[in-house]
Design an enzyme around this catalytic site. Structure first.
Site, PDB file in Angstrom:
ATOM      1  N   HIS A 237     -62.093   3.618 -67.796  1.00  0.00           N
ATOM      2  CA  HIS A 237     -63.399   3.921 -67.381  1.00  0.00           C
ATOM      3  C   HIS A 237     -64.105   4.911 -68.032  1.00  0.00           C
ATOM      4  O   HIS A 237     -63.244   5.941 -68.098  1.00  0.00           O
ATOM      5  CB  HIS A 237     -63.270   3.992 -65.931  1.00  0.00           C
ATOM      6  CG  HIS A 237     -64.686   4.221 -65.138  1.00  0.00           C
ATOM      7  ND1 HIS A 237     -65.540   5.161 -65.256  1.00  0.00           N
ATOM      8  CD2 HIS A 237     -65.309   3.290 -64.484  1.00  0.00           C
ATOM      9  CE1 HIS A 237     -66.756   4.791 -64.722  1.00  0.00           C
ATOM     10  NE2 HIS A 237     -66.571   3.663 -63.999  1.00  0.00           N
ATOM     11  N   CYS A 275     -68.806  -0.044 -67.887  1.00  0.00           N
ATOM     12  CA  CYS A 275     -69.784   0.764 -66.778  1.00  0.00           C
ATOM     13  C   CYS A 275     -71.033   0.773 -67.456  1.00  0.00           C
ATOM     14  O   CYS A 275     -71.184   2.042 -68.110  1.00  0.00           O
ATOM     15  CB  CYS A 275     -69.123   1.950 -66.217  1.00  0.00           C
ATOM     16  SG  CYS A 275     -69.889   2.687 -64.956  1.00  0.00           S
ATOM     17  N   HIS A 302     -68.621  -2.835 -64.249  1.00  0.00           N
ATOM     18  CA  HIS A 302     -69.251  -2.216 -63.246  1.00  0.00           C
ATOM     19  C   HIS A 302     -70.695  -2.182 -63.854  1.00  0.00           C
ATOM     20  O   HIS A 302     -71.200  -1.977 -64.839  1.00  0.00           O
ATOM     21  CB  HIS A 302     -69.268  -0.692 -63.352  1.00  0.00           C
ATOM     22  CG  HIS A 302     -67.781  -0.329 -62.821  1.00  0.00           C
ATOM     23  ND1 HIS A 302     -67.316   0.941 -62.637  1.00  0.00           N
ATOM     24  CD2 HIS A 302     -66.798  -1.137 -62.310  1.00  0.00           C
ATOM     25  CE1 HIS A 302     -65.985   0.703 -62.025  1.00  0.00           C
ATOM     26  NE2 HIS A 302     -65.724  -0.267 -61.791  1.00  0.00           N
ATOM     27  N   ASP A 355     -71.965  -1.870 -58.969  1.00  0.00           N
ATOM     28  CA  ASP A 355     -71.520  -0.424 -58.561  1.00  0.00           C
ATOM     29  C   ASP A 355     -72.572   0.274 -57.921  1.00  0.00           C
ATOM     30  O   ASP A 355     -73.628   0.293 -58.363  1.00  0.00           O
ATOM     31  CB  ASP A 355     -71.088   0.049 -60.187  1.00  0.00           C
ATOM     32  CG  ASP A 355     -70.459   1.454 -59.926  1.00  0.00           C
ATOM     33  OD1 ASP A 355     -69.744   1.656 -58.951  1.00  0.00           O
ATOM     34  OD2 ASP A 355     -69.924   1.973 -60.945  1.00  0.00           O
ATOM     35  N   HIS A 356     -72.025   1.041 -56.917  1.00  0.00           N
ATOM     36  CA  HIS A 356     -72.958   1.755 -56.035  1.00  0.00           C
ATOM     37  C   HIS A 356     -74.082   0.842 -55.470  1.00  0.00           C
ATOM     38  O   HIS A 356     -74.691  -0.199 -56.082  1.00  0.00           O
ATOM     39  CB  HIS A 356     -73.324   3.021 -56.799  1.00  0.00           C
ATOM     40  CG  HIS A 356     -72.426   3.808 -57.426  1.00  0.00           C
ATOM     41  ND1 HIS A 356     -72.598   4.854 -58.371  1.00  0.00           N
ATOM     42  CD2 HIS A 356     -70.820   3.911 -57.119  1.00  0.00           C
ATOM     43  CE1 HIS A 356     -71.451   5.442 -58.770  1.00  0.00           C
ATOM     44  NE2 HIS A 356     -70.560   4.630 -57.975  1.00  0.00           N
ATOM     45  N   TYR A 373     -71.494   3.590 -51.666  1.00  0.00           N
ATOM     46  CA  TYR A 373     -70.754   2.558 -51.362  1.00  0.00           C
ATOM     47  C   TYR A 373     -71.213   1.809 -50.025  1.00  0.00           C
ATOM     48  O   TYR A 373     -70.376   1.419 -49.203  1.00  0.00           O
ATOM     49  CB  TYR A 373     -69.103   2.542 -51.602  1.00  0.00           C
ATOM     50  CG  TYR A 373     -68.728   2.767 -52.948  1.00  0.00           C
ATOM     51  CD1 TYR A 373     -68.324   1.732 -53.622  1.00  0.00           C
ATOM     52  CD2 TYR A 373     -68.640   4.097 -53.523  1.00  0.00           C
ATOM     53  CE1 TYR A 373     -67.881   1.826 -55.001  1.00  0.00           C
ATOM     54  CE2 TYR A 373     -68.218   4.319 -55.122  1.00  0.00           C
ATOM     55  CZ  TYR A 373     -67.939   2.771 -55.624  1.00  0.00           C
ATOM     56  OH  TYR A 373     -67.593   2.963 -56.872  1.00  0.00           O
TER      57      TYR A 373
HETATM   58  C1  DNO Z   1     -67.510   5.599 -59.183  1.00  0.00           C
HETATM   59  C2  DNO Z   1     -66.430   4.996 -59.766  1.00  0.00           C
HETATM   60  C3  DNO Z   1     -65.331   5.625 -60.342  1.00  0.00           C
HETATM   61  C4  DNO Z   1     -64.422   5.040 -60.895  1.00  0.00           C
HETATM   62  C5  DNO Z   1     -62.971   5.673 -61.401  1.00  0.00           C
HETATM   63  C6  DNO Z   1     -62.086   4.811 -62.524  1.00  0.00           C
HETATM   64  O1  DNO Z   1     -68.150   5.166 -58.311  1.00  0.00           O
HETATM   65  O2  DNO Z   1     -66.894   4.165 -60.838  1.00  0.00           O
HETATM   66  O3  DNO Z   1     -64.584   6.488 -59.173  1.00  0.00           O
HETATM   67  O4  DNO Z   1     -63.558   4.183 -59.823  1.00  0.00           O
HETATM   68  O5  DNO Z   1     -63.473   6.622 -62.178  1.00  0.00           O
HETATM   69  O6  DNO Z   1     -61.148   5.337 -62.673  1.00  0.00           O
END
Ligand code: DNO
Length: 396
Positions: A237, A275, A302, A355-356, A373
Site C-alpha cells: 500500500h 490506492c 482502493h 475506500d473510506h 469506515y
Molecule cells: C486506510 C487504509 C490503510 C491501509 C494500510 C495497508 O484506510 O488504506 O490503513 O489499510 O495502510 O497496509
C-alpha cells in the site's frame, strides 16, 4: 466477455459495527479482513484463519484479501529479533495460503499507519469527511509532541502558521488532535502514548528514505520467493499521506519508488495495492500512467478521491469528485482485466474496495463508527463506482 472488478468491503471482524449482513446489502461480494486481535509480529494460526473464514463464508461472502498483514517495526528498522519476525511473517503467509487466502496487502510506513489530523471535517452537504492539514500536524509536532529538532524542519512561515493554529485550539481540540494522530484510526495496529511515541521516533534517527527503501528490499527478498512458492500475491500500500512527516522517511509515494522496488524484486508476486486516494495527493503523480506502467502487478485496488490544496493539505471528497479522475482509472482497470482474461490469467477480477466514505445520514447519530469506515458513506461510494463501471462496460 468484459470482466468486472470483484467488489469487496473492508470488515474489521466480529466487533465491526457494520455487520456482514449489512455488507451483503451494500452489494459487495467479497471481504477484506485481518486478524486484528493477533499482536503484531505473532504468527496467524491456521485455526484462527479458518475460523474467520467460516464466519465470512456463512453469509455467502468470500475472504478475498488480507489487509493488512502488518510488518513489525523491528523488520522495518532491521533491529532486534527482526530475523525471527520475518520467519513468523512467512509462517503467517503459509497458513493463509493453506486456507486459500492469497492476496495480502501490507505497508512499509514507519511507526504510524495512515494519518489524518481531523476525522470530522464538516463537508458542504452536512456529512463529515477526513482531513489532513499541515498546520495541524506541525502544531502537534512542535507544541504537543515537542519533538527534538522539529523546529529545524520548518520554515519561519510554517512555524508561525502552526503556532497561530495551536493557539486557537481548546484543550479538548488539542487532545483530539493528539489522539487522531497517535491512536485514532482503524487498522492502525499500534497506539502510542506521547512518551512512547517520542521514543519510537528515535529509532528512525539514522534511517532516511534511502535506507528504509533498502530495508524494504531486504524484506521483499526474504518473503517474495516464499510468497511465490505459496501462490501469494503481496501488494504494498502506498504511503498515506505520501510525504515525510514528523521526521519519518517515506518509501512508496511516487512512480519512481515503484520502479525501484520492481527493478530490485521483479516477481509478479511483488505487487501493488493501487490506492487512488493516497497517490492522488501528489499533484505530479499521473495516476493513469502509474496504473498502466504497473498494471500487470496490481493485485488489489482502493478507490477513493482526495481534494488537495497548494500547501499539501487535503480532505477526502466523494468518490466521483475531488482530484481523482475515477472514469479514467476505472476504464484502465477494465482494459487491464480484459487483457488478463484474454491472456488466460486467472486474476481477471481484481478485488476493489470503496475506500473510506463520509459519515452521513444515520451514521452521524450512531456513536460507534470507525472513522472513514461508515456503512452509508462507503455504500454510496461503492454504488457510484459500480454504476460507473457498469456504464463503461456497456459502451466499450
Ligand atoms: C486506510 C487504509 C490503510 C491501509 C494500510 C495497508 O484506510 O488504506 O490503513 O489499510 O495502510 O497496509
Amino acid at each position: 466477455m468484459t470482466p468486472r472488478m470483484k467488489h469487496t468491503w473492508r470488515w474489521y471482524g466480529p466487533n465491526d459495527p457494520v455487520s456482514l449482513k449489512d455488507i451483503c446489502q451494500a452489494g459487495a461480494k467479497g471481504i477484506v479482513n485481518a486478524l486484528h486481535e493477533v499482536p503484531n509480529g505473532e504468527v496467524w494460526q491456521t485455526s484462527d484463519i479458518k475460523k474467520r473464514k467460516k464466519i465470512i463464508e456463512k453469509t455467502g461472502l468470500t475472504w478475498d484479501v488480507v489487509e493488512s498483514l502488518p510488518v513489525h517495526e523491528k523488520i522495518k528498522t532491521r533491529s532486534g529479533n527482526f530475523k525471527h519476525l520475518i520467519e513468523n511473517y512467512k509462517l503467517s503467509l503459509t497458513n493463509l495460503a493453506n486456507c486459500g487466502v492469497q492476496i495480502v496487502c501490507y505497508n512499509f510506513m514507519p511507526v504510524l499507519d495512515w494519518t489524518r489530523t481531523k476525522l470530522d471535517m464538516k463537508y458542504k452537504d452536512g456529512s463529515y469527511a477526513l482531513e489532513f492539514n499541515f498546520d495541524a500536524l506541525r502544531a502537534f509536532d512542535l507544541f504537543i509532541l515537542k519533538r527534538d529538532g522539529s523546529k529545524n524542519d520548518y520554515s519561519d512561515e510554517e512555524f508561525l502558521k502552526a503556532e497561530t493554529y495551536y493557539k486557537l485550539l481548546s484543550n479538548d481540540q488539542k487532545n483530539k488532535l493528539c489522539d487522531n494522530i497517535l491512536k485514532g484510526l482503524p487498522g492502525n495496529e499500534e497506539g502510542y502514548s506521547l512518551e512512547a511515541f517520542r521514543e519510537i521516533l528515535k529509532t528512525y534517527n539514522n534511517i532516511n528514505s534511502d535506507q528504509l527503501k533498502k530495508n524494504l528490499i531486504l524484506f521483499l527478498k526474504a518473503i517474495i520467493p516464499h510468497a511465490k512458492k505459496n501462490g501469494i500475491l503481496m501488494c504494498i500500500h502506498p504511503d498515506d499521506p505520501p510525504y515525510s512527516m514528523l521526521g519519518l522517511p517515506r518509501v512508496v509515494s511516487k512512480e519512481k519508488d515503484y520502479e525501484y522496488i520492481f527493478d530490485k524484486v521483479p516477481e509478479i508476486n511483488n505487487g501493488i495495492t493501487f490506492c487512488t486516494g493516497s497517490l492522488g495527493v501528489i499533484k505530479e503523480n499521473n495516476l493513469g500512467k502509474i496504473f498502466n506502467n504497473f498494471a500487470n502487478r496490481v493485485h488489489f485496488i482502493h478507490l477513493r478521491s482526495t481534494k488537495r490544496d497548494s500547501n499539501g493539505n487535503f480532505y477526502e471528497a466523494n468518490h466521483l469528485e475531488g482530484d481523482v479522475d475515477m472514469y479514467e482509472i476505472v476504464s484502465r482497470i477494465i482494459i487491464e482485466q480484459k487483457r488478463r482474461y484474454l491472456n488466460k490469467r486467472k486474476d481477471f477480477n481484481i478485488p476493489m474496495r470503496p475506500d473510506h466514505g463520509h459519515q452521513m445520514l444515520d451514521d452521524i447519530r450512531k456513536k460507534n463508527v470507525n472513522p472513514g469506515y461508515s456503512a452509508i458513506g462507503r455504500l454510496r461510494g461503492l454504488a457510484e463506482i459500480r454504476g460507473l463501471e457498469h456504464g463503461i462496460i456497456k459502451i466499450i
